[in-house]
Design a protein around this motif. Structure first.
Motif, mmCIF file in Angstrom:
data_model
loop_
_atom_site.group_PDB
_atom_site.id
_atom_site.type_symbol
_atom_site.label_atom_id
_atom_site.label_comp_id
_atom_site.label_asym_id
_atom_site.label_seq_id
_atom_site.Cartn_x
_atom_site.Cartn_y
_atom_site.Cartn_z
ATOM 1 N N UNK A 54 0.815 -1.188 0.120
ATOM 2 C CA UNK A 54 0.123 -0.093 -0.067
ATOM 3 C C UNK A 54 0.676 1.323 -0.085
ATOM 4 N N UNK A 55 0.367 2.201 -0.690
ATOM 5 C CA UNK A 55 1.092 3.471 -0.781
ATOM 6 C C UNK A 55 0.943 4.582 0.056
ATOM 7 N N UNK A 56 1.755 5.423 0.288
ATOM 8 C CA UNK A 56 1.712 6.497 1.511
ATOM 9 C C UNK A 56 2.235 7.790 0.985
ATOM 10 N N UNK A 57 1.868 8.724 1.724
ATOM 11 C CA UNK A 57 2.635 10.185 1.398
ATOM 12 C C UNK A 57 3.731 10.256 2.207
ATOM 13 N N UNK A 115 0.278 15.694 7.206
ATOM 14 C CA UNK A 115 -0.678 16.136 6.128
ATOM 15 C C UNK A 115 -2.189 15.866 6.730
ATOM 16 N N UNK A 116 -2.661 16.776 7.270
ATOM 17 C CA UNK A 116 -4.041 16.492 8.300
ATOM 18 C C UNK A 116 -5.373 16.565 7.064
ATOM 19 N N UNK A 117 -5.237 17.220 5.984
ATOM 20 C CA UNK A 117 -6.181 16.985 5.051
ATOM 21 C C UNK A 117 -5.625 17.122 3.561
ATOM 22 N N UNK A 127 5.923 10.251 6.860
ATOM 23 C CA UNK A 127 5.514 9.075 5.781
ATOM 24 C C UNK A 127 4.022 8.901 6.385
ATOM 25 N N UNK A 128 2.986 9.026 5.682
ATOM 26 C CA UNK A 128 1.636 9.001 6.131
ATOM 27 C C UNK A 128 1.106 7.878 5.312
ATOM 28 N N UNK A 129 1.110 6.531 5.984
ATOM 29 C CA UNK A 129 0.403 5.277 5.139
ATOM 30 C C UNK A 129 -1.178 5.554 4.996
ATOM 31 N N UNK A 174 9.130 10.352 10.616
ATOM 32 C CA UNK A 174 7.922 10.152 11.597
ATOM 33 C C UNK A 174 6.874 9.265 10.684
ATOM 34 N N UNK A 175 6.230 8.276 11.221
ATOM 35 C CA UNK A 175 5.115 7.358 10.713
ATOM 36 C C UNK A 175 3.952 7.977 11.201
ATOM 37 N N UNK A 176 3.001 8.760 10.446
ATOM 38 C CA UNK A 176 1.652 9.193 11.145
ATOM 39 C C UNK A 176 0.613 8.575 10.817
ATOM 40 N N UNK A 177 -0.175 8.193 11.583
ATOM 41 C CA UNK A 177 -1.566 7.771 11.145
ATOM 42 C C UNK A 177 -2.387 8.831 10.218
ATOM 43 N N UNK A 178 -3.129 8.502 9.418
ATOM 44 C CA UNK A 178 -3.789 9.306 8.673
ATOM 45 C C UNK A 178 -5.064 9.892 9.307
ATOM 46 N N UNK A 179 -5.318 11.151 9.327
ATOM 47 C CA UNK A 179 -6.590 11.566 9.892
ATOM 48 C C UNK A 179 -7.793 11.204 9.010
ATOM 49 N N UNK A 180 -9.006 10.984 10.119
ATOM 50 C CA UNK A 180 -10.365 10.664 9.142
ATOM 51 C C UNK A 180 -10.565 11.979 7.993
ATOM 52 N N UNK A 181 -10.103 13.059 8.529
ATOM 53 C CA UNK A 181 -10.562 14.270 7.496
ATOM 54 C C UNK A 181 -9.572 13.829 6.127
ATOM 55 N N UNK A 182 -8.521 13.434 6.330
ATOM 56 C CA UNK A 182 -7.485 13.291 5.233
ATOM 57 C C UNK A 182 -8.169 11.883 4.262
#
Length: 332
Positions: free
Chosen positions: A149-152, A158-160, A226-228, A288-296
């Motif tokens: 799976x790709x990520x940003x 990147x919250x949104x 990195x945001x998966x 940093x590996x950050x979990x994506x927000x609901x909004x994103x």
């Protein structure tokens, strides 16, 4: 002094053994295989293992020389190279050929698949159409394996999706190019082997790709986060020139197909394993590996729906048929 094949046959003829050595000289088929990925990449390792199995099964009747990391042909030229016989086997990111045929982009529709099971289902629906297209071009599809799976990859959180506006985004196919445009970023097509240079030169400053590609390109040298997001499970397709395949003895053809089937099974497992292991490497290297927000995720899903409908319009009747069949399968 080493003798050429012609010299060996001539020498054999002089001693009355022309048939024996001529047959031996003709027995081994020599192929070239081009892949755009580095030696450590799991796709490359999987392909290399397949070729080793073919060599062992055929007792050396088929010898295939691998050219990795786009050292022989860049990815945009590999498919044509196999068609024309410049090489006999190739590996490509099939969605990178969307300009040739939009149908090839089905696996790069954002957020269309969010699990390995869904990726398998989508490929099950799409593969017969890809095989038919390849067959018309004198190619035979051997196997397909998805990327993790790709990520940003960014320098800030990147919250949104709006946070991507104004960035310079590395893209690798028609779909990612369109995605960049829809989020307000400037898209630039950059092949995997050229990612570090593109970031170093400031040509791009964000990208969306797998953790595997992030490790391959040592992304920690130029981005911090990195945001998966489970963006896509894009497919690598491995194929051969049909004329070269049919020139092999039947037993050798069967050995190649059998090894390819094993490579497909093995490759899907390697892809799932790489998703976790390569993401862990990014973290170990200081990203940093950050979990994506609901909004994103909501914003990405909306863009994905837009791109899915756009794709179905471009891909025609076959595209609509596959998209509808896939959606019906996952909903029921």
């Amino acid at each position: 002094m080493a003798l050429s094949r012609r010299g060996l046959v001539a020498a054999a003829t002089a001693f009355g053994l022309p048939a024996l050595l001529s047959d031996a000289a003709d027995a081994q088929a020599r192929w070239q295989c081009a892949t755009p990925y580095p030696d450590g990449n799991f796709h490359t390792r999987n392909l290399r293992q397949m070729l080793e199995e073919v060599d062992q099964a055929g007792g050396g009747a088929l010898s295939v020389q691998m050219h990795t990391n786009a050292s022989l042909l860049p990815m945009p030229q590999i498919k044509r190279g196999v068609q024309t016989g410049q090489v006999q086997m190739g590996e490509v990111l099939i969605s990178a050929y969307g300009n040739e045929d939009p149908f090839f982009e089905v696996d790069s529709i954002p957020q269309l698949v969010t699990s390995t099971a869904q990726a398998r289902l989508l490929r099950q629906k799409a593969r017969p159409f890809v095989e038919a297209r390849f067959n018309r071009q004198g190619l035979v599809l051997l196997y397909e394996v998805p990327w993790p799976p790709s990520g940003l990859y960014t320098n800030v959180a990147v919250p949104t999706v709006e946070a991507l506006r104004g960035t310079r985004m590395r893209t690798f196919n028609v779909m990612t190019n369109r995605f960049a445009t829809l989020v307000g970023a400037t898209p630039t097509l950059v092949q995997a082997a050229e990612i570090p240079q593109a970031f170093a030169a400031g040509i791009v400053n964000v990208m969306v790709t797998s953790a595997q590609t992030g490790v391959d390109s040592q992304a920690w040298d130029f981005v911090k986060v990195f945001t998966p997001i489970g963006f896509t499970r894009t497919m690598n397709t491995i194929f051969v020139q049909r004329r070269a395949l049919e020139a092999l003895p039947a037993a050798q053809q069967e050995a190649l197909r059998a090894a390819a089937a094993r490579a497909e099974t093995r490759g899907w497992q390697m892809s799932d394993e790489a998703g976790a292991s390569q993401q862990a490497i990014l973290a170990q290297r200081g990203m940093q590996v950050l979990e994506p927000t609901v909004e994103l995720l909501a914003g990405l899903a909306a863009i994905g729906r837009t791109q899915a409908e756009e794709w179905a319009g471009r891909a025609g009747e076959d595209g609509r048929r596959v998209l509808d069949a896939y959606r019906a399968a996952i909903s029921g």
